[in-house]
Scaffold this active site. Structure first.
Site, PDB file in Angstrom:
ATOM      1  N   GLU A 143       6.954  59.080 -35.608  1.00 38.12           N
ATOM      2  CA  GLU A 143       6.171  58.038 -36.279  1.00 38.12           C
ATOM      3  C   GLU A 143       5.551  57.136 -35.222  1.00 38.12           C
ATOM      4  OE1 GLU A 143       8.576  55.436 -38.750  1.00 38.12           O
ATOM      5  OE2 GLU A 143       6.952  53.978 -38.819  1.00 38.12           O
ATOM      6  N   CYS A 384      29.302  38.928 -38.282  1.00 37.30           N
ATOM      7  CA  CYS A 384      28.993  38.528 -36.906  1.00 37.30           C
ATOM      8  C   CYS A 384      28.984  37.003 -36.783  1.00 37.30           C
ATOM      9  CB  CYS A 384      27.699  39.172 -36.445  1.00 37.30           C
ATOM     10  SG  CYS A 384      27.653  39.347 -34.666  1.00 37.30           S
ATOM     11  N   HIS A 510      28.579  44.798 -37.354  1.00 37.04           N
ATOM     12  CA  HIS A 510      27.522  44.840 -38.381  1.00 37.04           C
ATOM     13  C   HIS A 510      27.711  46.055 -39.298  1.00 37.04           C
ATOM     14  CE1 HIS A 510      24.947  41.562 -36.956  1.00 37.04           C
ATOM     15  NE2 HIS A 510      25.454  41.866 -35.772  1.00 37.04           N
ATOM     16  N   GLU A 512      26.532  46.564 -42.109  1.00 32.67           N
ATOM     17  CA  GLU A 512      25.321  46.898 -42.879  1.00 32.67           C
ATOM     18  C   GLU A 512      24.528  48.046 -42.263  1.00 32.67           C
ATOM     19  OE1 GLU A 512      25.808  44.218 -41.061  1.00 32.67           O
ATOM     20  OE2 GLU A 512      23.975  43.414 -40.139  1.00 32.67           O
TER      21      GLU A 512
HETATM   22  N1  GLN Z   1      24.967  34.534 -31.899  1.00 28.74           N
HETATM   23  C1  GLN Z   1      26.234  35.201 -31.996  1.00 28.74           C
HETATM   24  C2  GLN Z   1      26.581  35.926 -30.714  1.00 28.74           C
HETATM   25  O1  GLN Z   1      25.729  36.223 -29.930  1.00 28.74           O
HETATM   26  C3  GLN Z   1      26.268  36.142 -33.170  1.00 28.74           C
HETATM   27  C4  GLN Z   1      25.303  37.271 -33.051  1.00 28.74           C
HETATM   28  C5  GLN Z   1      25.041  37.956 -34.352  1.00 28.74           C
HETATM   29  O2  GLN Z   1      25.287  37.394 -35.405  1.00 28.74           O
HETATM   30  N2  GLN Z   1      24.497  39.149 -34.292  1.00 28.74           N
HETATM   31  O3  GLN Z   1      27.709  36.229 -30.475  1.00 28.74           O
END
Ligand code: GLN
Length: 538
Positions: A143, A384, A510, A512
């Site tokens: 893509e 996070c 994460h 998600e």
């Molecule tokens: N700002 C935070 C860190 O760097 C959390 C990062 C995030 O939520 N992806 O650790």
């Protein structure tokens, strides 16, 4: 049999959904037992999107091997099982970086280094690297970001022209364009499509298939016109109308027009039968849910619809799985503190999700949300930065450490509950310096996390710099926090949850990024189940 390549370009305007279309077509081929790989070529000069503001670029999607990539890779992940890695996304910045490094090493000694052939060769190499990263790949989707006619995408288009010229039988081009309906004139207009196909022809590329994004299905006369002006068969002019309910309808819509069969024929590909039963079942439950919950998302990039893309999708997957409509209320965290009305609105939902983020803006609004969820026993899911918030809130209001904070927000604070750990302190640059990619995590068998995952060892993807400071672990444990997920062979806290609360759980990673419509993420399912229970009690 040689590997086949499908190039996807975009015409007329941006945001037509090239990524979604590529992913949908790949899904159809995969369903027919054809192994695919995906590559996104991005014409911008950043080496990766990791340093871009979410307002600029939307979400940064992270792969297992720690690449910070374009959010289209999220679509690829959700629709297909293609391997996604550093080899699945290349930017102009990366291509030039490689070529310039080679030049400095003397690899081109004696030559003038030029866009053609050196840059285009490097682009072609990236396509081949993606194609050969695993055994058995039969089709590679490439893509090209941006819109045909952009100056910056020219080297990519030139590279695919050459690539195709070298492998005529093994490549096709799909051009995704926009066919507007002019309300005032009451007419559908094909001219922009004609022009963008013309622009491609000037570069030496003739599309094999034209996909038309349009509001309503196109009548034959328009398809004939596009076919005539753009040099494609009439059958190969396919409409991709706005779907009514969900992006997950796109593959079904394209399949109805037999796009997958057409591609197999054009590329002389052997394919199996198609079976979309499971997908259709998922769609049915997604479109006609029987239950409902209302979830508040408290973040600071909510004005950009793609900044939390994977989170919204993961919620959708869990909702479809649980036959539940998920009404989402978005709250800009920095406004919550200032506006009493908003504060009341935040209250009394069925669950709260505080997603990832960077920097101090809006911190207090998120902390207030976590406090409210903890005290009122409403489900809370922290991701996070959302975990940092949960830890800071608990430290401030339960442990009574009023200066508890993250050193990201206040470097010299007295109680550094979240901090950069000793061995990370040498970080100077901002690009690519976070804890990135997949890490193994061990779960406590007596936890809500284990109950969701139903296994002791999990792997999840990270993108952050700051970590929970274990100095505060014992104090928190005494007051009812369970650190239910710990980095494998280490002591870093990956999951924290509350014991005496229906469902307050936060993760440093994460989740998600790893949710799919047919395989929703266990934590998102558990969170929505908890919200459903909360709703029933109301
Ligand atoms: N700002 C935070 C860190 O760097 C959390 C990062 C995030 O939520 N992806 O650790």
């Amino acid at each position: 049999m040689s590997i086949k390549y499908i190039f996807i370009t975009g015409g007329v305007v941006s945001s037509l959904g090239k990524g979604l279309t590529s992913a949908s077509v790949a899904m159809l081929l995969e369903n027919r037992n054809i192994k695919t790989a995906m590559l996104k070529l991005d014409p911008y000069i950043n080496v990766d999107p990791g340093t871009m503001n979410p307002f600029q670029h939307g979400e940064v999607y992270v792969t297992d091997d720690g690449a910070e990539t374009d959010l289209d890779l999220g679509h690829y992940y959700r629709f297909t099982n293609s391997i996604l890695s550093k080899k699945s996304n290349a930017t102009t910045g990366q291509i030039y970086d490689t070529v310039i490094k080679k030049e400095r090493k003397g690899d081109y000694l004696g030559k003038t280094v030029q866009v053609i052939p050196h840059i285009t060769d490097e682009i072609k190499k990236r396509i081949l690297d993606c194609a050969t990263q695993e055994k058995g790949i039969k089709v590679v989707f490439v893509e090209i970001g941006g819109t045909v006619g952009d100056i910056e995408s020219l080297p990519f288009l030139e590279a695919i022209r050459q690539f195709r010229n070298e492998r005529r039988k093994d490549c096709i081009n799909i051009h995704l364009t926009y066919v507007p309906y002019l309300k005032a004139a009451g007419e559908i207009k094909t001219k922009p499509t004609q022009h963008s196909a013309q622009m491609l022809r000037e570069i030496g590329i003739i599309p094999d298939i034209i996909l038309c994004r349009c509001e309503k299905p196109l009548d034959n006369i328009f398809k004939e016109k596009i076919s005539l002006f753009c040099n494609v068969d009439k059958e190969a002019v396919i409409d991709e109308t706005d779907v009514e309910n969900s992006i997950y309808e796109v593959p079904v819509q394209l399949q109805h027009q037999k796009l997958d069969q057409m591609i197999c024929k054009m590329l002389n590909l052997k394919c199996g039968p198609i079976n979309l039963t499971k997908w259709q079942k998922m769609l049915k439950s997604l479109i006609n849910p029987k239950k409902k919950v209302t979830i508040g998302i408290v973040g600071k990039y909510l004005a950009h619809q793609d900044a939390y893309k994977s989170i919204f999708e993961a919620l959708t997957h869990a909702g479809a799985h649980l036959n539940t409509e998920i009404e989402i209320k978005k709250f800009e965290s920095d406004k919550i503190v200032k506006n009493q009305k908003l504060l009341n609105e935040v209250k009394n939902l069925d669950g709260y999700l505080v997603p990832g983020g960077f920097g101090p803006r809006g911190l207090l609004g998120k902390i207030l949300t976590a406090k409210y969820a903890r005290e009122k026993k409403i489900p809370y899911f922290g991701i996070c930065l959302g975990m940092h918030i949960m830890a800071i809130e608990f430290a401030r209001n339960v442990l009574k450490l009023k200066d508890a904070n993250s050193t990201e927000m206040e470097p010299e604070t007295a109680d550094k509950v979240i901090a950069i750990l000793e061995d990370q302190k040498r970080i100077e640059k901002l690009g690519g310096t976070m804890r990135l990619g997949a890490y193994q995590c061990s779960l406590n068998a007596n936890s809500k996390a284990f109950k969701a995952y139903k296994k002791k060892s999990i792997s999840e993807r990270h993108r952050h710099r700051y970590e929970f400071n274990n100095k505060y672990k014992k104090l928190m444990e005494k007051k009812g926090v369970l650190f239910s997920g710990i980095l494998k062979d280490d002591t870093l806290c990956e999951i924290m949850e509350l014991k005496n609360h229906p469902w307050m759980l936060s993760v440093q990673f994460h989740p998600e990024f790893k949710s799919k419509p047919l395989i929703p993420h266990p934590l998102f399912i558990a969170f929505i189940e908890a919200a459903l229970k909360k709703r029933q009690k109301k």
